[in-house]
Design an enzyme around this catalytic site. Structure first.
Site, PDB file in Angstrom:
ATOM      1  N   ASP A 177       0.828  -1.180  -0.030  1.00 22.53           N
ATOM      2  CA  ASP A 177      -0.091   0.029  -0.043  1.00 22.53           C
ATOM      3  C   ASP A 177       0.868   1.333   0.019  1.00 22.53           C
ATOM      4  O   ASP A 177       1.996   1.347   0.748  1.00 22.53           O
ATOM      5  CB  ASP A 177      -0.981  -0.004   1.300  1.00 22.53           C
ATOM      6  CG  ASP A 177      -1.685   1.075   1.284  1.00 22.53           C
ATOM      7  OD1 ASP A 177      -2.755   1.424   0.557  1.00 22.53           O
ATOM      8  OD2 ASP A 177      -1.535   1.968   2.189  1.00 22.53           O
TER       9      ASP A 177
ATOM     10  N   GLU B 124       1.083  -0.710  -4.940  1.00 26.00           N
ATOM     11  CA  GLU B 124      -0.036   0.436  -5.272  1.00 26.00           C
ATOM     12  C   GLU B 124       0.775   1.598  -5.595  1.00 26.00           C
ATOM     13  O   GLU B 124       1.248   2.397  -4.779  1.00 26.00           O
ATOM     14  CB  GLU B 124      -0.912   0.397  -4.089  1.00 26.00           C
ATOM     15  CG  GLU B 124      -2.138   1.302  -4.325  1.00 26.00           C
ATOM     16  CD  GLU B 124      -2.237   2.428  -3.444  1.00 26.00           C
ATOM     17  OE1 GLU B 124      -3.241   3.215  -3.596  1.00 26.00           O
ATOM     18  OE2 GLU B 124      -1.726   2.710  -2.383  1.00 26.00           O
TER      19      GLU B 124
HETATM   20  C1  GLC Z   1      -3.859   3.638  -0.152  1.00 26.58           C
HETATM   21  C2  GLC Z   1      -5.376   3.127  -0.122  1.00 26.58           C
HETATM   22  C3  GLC Z   1      -6.168   4.247   0.381  1.00 26.58           C
HETATM   23  C4  GLC Z   1      -5.728   4.613   1.630  1.00 26.58           C
HETATM   24  C5  GLC Z   1      -4.300   5.015   1.609  1.00 26.58           C
HETATM   25  C6  GLC Z   1      -3.569   5.067   2.933  1.00 26.58           C
HETATM   26  O1  GLC Z   1      -3.956   4.581  -1.133  1.00 26.58           O
HETATM   27  O2  GLC Z   1      -5.676   2.354  -1.471  1.00 26.58           O
HETATM   28  O3  GLC Z   1      -7.448   3.506   0.665  1.00 26.58           O
HETATM   29  O4  GLC Z   1      -6.419   5.657   2.056  1.00 26.58           O
HETATM   30  O5  GLC Z   1      -3.684   4.040   0.848  1.00 26.58           O
HETATM   31  O6  GLC Z   1      -3.232   3.899   3.443  1.00 26.58           O
END
Ligand code: GLC
Length: 608
Positions: free
Chosen positions: A255, A297
């Site tokens: 993430d 991500e």
């Molecule tokens: C990523 C997730 C999102 C979250 C962020 C902080 O972007 O997809 O939902 O708010 O991380 O962890």
């Protein structure tokens, strides 16, 4: 030689080199290696067997047989055990990869949808236990289903044990975060670091009055950024990572990975040390749990995304979100002009075939309108007014649109805003159902199916957002929940509508039409080899800007896809590929010299 030693030997020198470059600390490196050994020893025989089979078949995830679905455990079933009981529905949906949205322990009301983790080794009690998770991953593996989970590595919850101890003034734990006793350094960071949540959580620091310090909080104030300059943080987080991998997780979504390294005077995104860490994680996987895939991500512009694949010789992530293509798709829905989408797809198709993208229409987050504005400017389209146009369109404020989206994080300073809503509601199904307008329902069902057909034809792994397979609508109820009302992403994070899912078996309902069309597409995709990542993919000129043409070619087999983004039938005039074709959806033979595609319709054609 012992398997672990063999794998370690392959990567040891590079791993040590990178570790010493960041930390210059031999004893901590030694400790890391000993922990890797410990997690290898602890890993179950079943998982080790999967490791070996995938090591022998490194292309296992690059074929055409994987189909993912992202789902929230509570929305989908209530608990982990309830998800286990609903695996039949997963199988019926042709899904063989489930992404369980964040389920680790968190504090209700301060959870950011589970992305503020309180304990990396504990499941939220309302969802179940680690034992339940292991039972679920075992059942999934027995049915050929892969399991994905998030590893939220940029920050912990302010309620994590380390944060609690840091707040109490324990230096060892303060050094795991970014603590400052005056505004001097935070103020200097604020000069160059942009904001992630300008409305819901402005700024990048939070003042802790009880201990007289500012702490870095890039996301919400209760999400404290971890300091990866401290090797203790890296070693402990890698132990958490391997602990989760050993519960039977196949795909780990890292993430917010671009944010994990901070340097004063920079934007604190995509710094070179981030790549060093991701490369180390890849090697750690290959040493301890080589069947595990890393899904990065990286919600950034394309030139920032691609480097997260690393190089073919020194890979980082196995998979990345095709985020610019996703945003460009919705731009195309609004404008009915595929010019920008074609350019974007051409760029993606030109990348090495080893790079696997995760393709999607919607996910749990907003749509951020990260488009190629340099390209749009050539057509006189400017960023600010265009974003405003898209946001108006998808809120149904434009004459052509019956979308029902909502804005997300409208920035009062820049005027920027992002957008939320489910695929079906953005495609007009909600408005059409409210007015029981049969023609409008037909049009939105066609649009939903066409978008999926187009998404399935991209290169990579398609992932459905749970509910999209039955055209699930927005959940407006979040407005009345004080823990959610400020975060419009909850609009598309509603409970799975099982009554609607039952309609999937009732011929003629919108749910049935979407579900059966998607099923047909999914089955065809898994059968036709040219959908594999190894295929040569290209866009083709159709002679009409509303009509997207795609080809995929592998071992002499050729597929041609035509996707009509307009509300009128469109005819493709200039298709180059000659010969007789078969419409895969119907089995009918077709000649493609002059082919008319219905409004919001598509063809998947195979050259005979
Ligand atoms: C990523 C997730 C999102 C979250 C962020 C902080 O972007 O997809 O939902 O708010 O991380 O962890």
């Amino acid at each position: 030689m012992h398997e672990f030693e063999q794998r370690l030997r392959i990567h040891h020198d590079e791993l040590r080199w990178l570790y010493m470059e960041l930390y210059n600390n031999g004893s901590m490196f030694y400790e890391l290696v000993e922990r890797l050994r410990g997690f290898y020893e602890e890993r179950s025989a079943d998982l080790k067997a999967i490791d070996r089979s995938r090591e022998a078949d490194p292309d296992w995830y690059r074929r055409n047989d994987l189909l993912g679905m992202m789902l929230y455990i509570d929305n989908f079933g209530g608990t982990i055990n309830a998800v286990r009981e609903k695996l039949d529905y997963i199988r019926k949906s042709n899904v063989n990869y489930i992404h369980l949205m964040p389920f680790l322990d968190t504090v209700p009301g301060r959870s950011d949808g589970g992305y503020a983790v309180k304990d990396f080794r504990k499941v939220q009690p309302k969802l179940g236990t680690m034992e339940d998770l292991e039972a679920l991953t075992k059942d999934c593996h027995a049915s050929g289903i892969q399991v994905c989970m998030d590893f939220v590595m940029n920050h912990t919850s302010e309620d994590h044990e380390w944060a609690v101890r840091a707040r109490n003034g324990e230096g060892e734990y303060m050094s795991r975060y970014f603590f400052f006793d005056s505004w001097d350094i935070p103020g200097a960071y604020e000069k160059t670091v942009p904001q992630v949540f300008p409305t819901t959580a402005p700024g990048n620091f939070t003042w802790l009055s009880e201990c007289g310090h500012h702490v870095m909080t890039t996301f919400y104030p209760y999400q404290w950024d971890l300091n990866y300059k401290n090797p203790r943080v890296f070693n402990e987080m890698m132990a958490n990572f391997l602990y989760l991998a050993n519960r039977g997780i196949d795909i780990i979504r890292i993430d917010a990975v671009p944010y994990i390294w901070k340097e004063l005077g920079t934007q604190c995104r995509n710094l070179k040390q981030v790549h060093t860490i991701v490369r180390m994680m890849r090697m750690i996987c290959e040493i301890v749990c080589p069947s595990v895939l890393l899904l990065g991500e990286v919600v950034m512009e394309p030139e920032k995304v691609v480097p997260y694949f690393g190089t073919v010789e020194k890979p980082e992530c196995h998979m990345l979100y095709n985020v610019t293509t996703m945003a460009t798709t919705w731009h195309t829905v609004a404008t009915r002009d595929t010019t920008l989408l074609r350019e974007q797809l051409d760029k993606v198709f030109a990348l090495p075939k080893e790079y696997v993208f995760l393709n999607y229409l919607r996910c749990h987050d907003d749509i951020g309108w990260g488009l190629d504005y340099d390209s749009l400017r050539r057509f006189g389209i400017e960023e600010r007014p265009h974003k405003a146009y898209l946001n108006n369109y998808f809120r149904g404020h434009d004459g052509l649109s019956n979308s029902m989206g909502e804005l997300y994080n409208e920035d009062p300073v820049t005027g920027d805003a992002r957008l939320c809503g489910t695929t079906a509601s953005l495609c007009g199904l909600q408005a059409a159902r409210m007015t029981e307008d049969a023609e409008a329902i037909d049009q939105s069902v066609d649009a939903i199916v066409m978008l999926h057909a187009y998404m399935f034809m991209q290169s990579g792994i398609p992932v459905l957002y749970s509910g999209d397979e039955i055209g699930q609508l927005n959940d407006d109820g979040y407005h009345n929940d004080p823990n959610k009302a400020d975060d419009s992403r909850y609009l598309h994070r509603g409970k799975m509508d099982w009554a609607a899912a039952a309609n999937a078996d009732m011929v003629g309902t919108p749910e049935n039409r979407i579900f059966t069309a998607l099923s047909r597409l999914e089955t065809l995709r898994a059968k036709e080899n040219a959908f594999a990542c190894a295929a040569h993919a290209a866009t083709v000129d159709t002679g009409d800007r509303a009509l997207l043409g795609l080809t995929r070619c592998l071992d002499g087999e050729l597929l041609l896809g035509l996707f009509n983004f307009s509300d009128e039938p469109k005819t493709a005039e200039t298709l180059a590929s000659e010969g007789a074709y078969m419409d895969l959806m119907t089995g009918n033979k077709m000649h493609i010299s002059r082919i008319t595609v219905p409004a919001k319709g598509f063809f998947w054609l195979k050259r005979l």
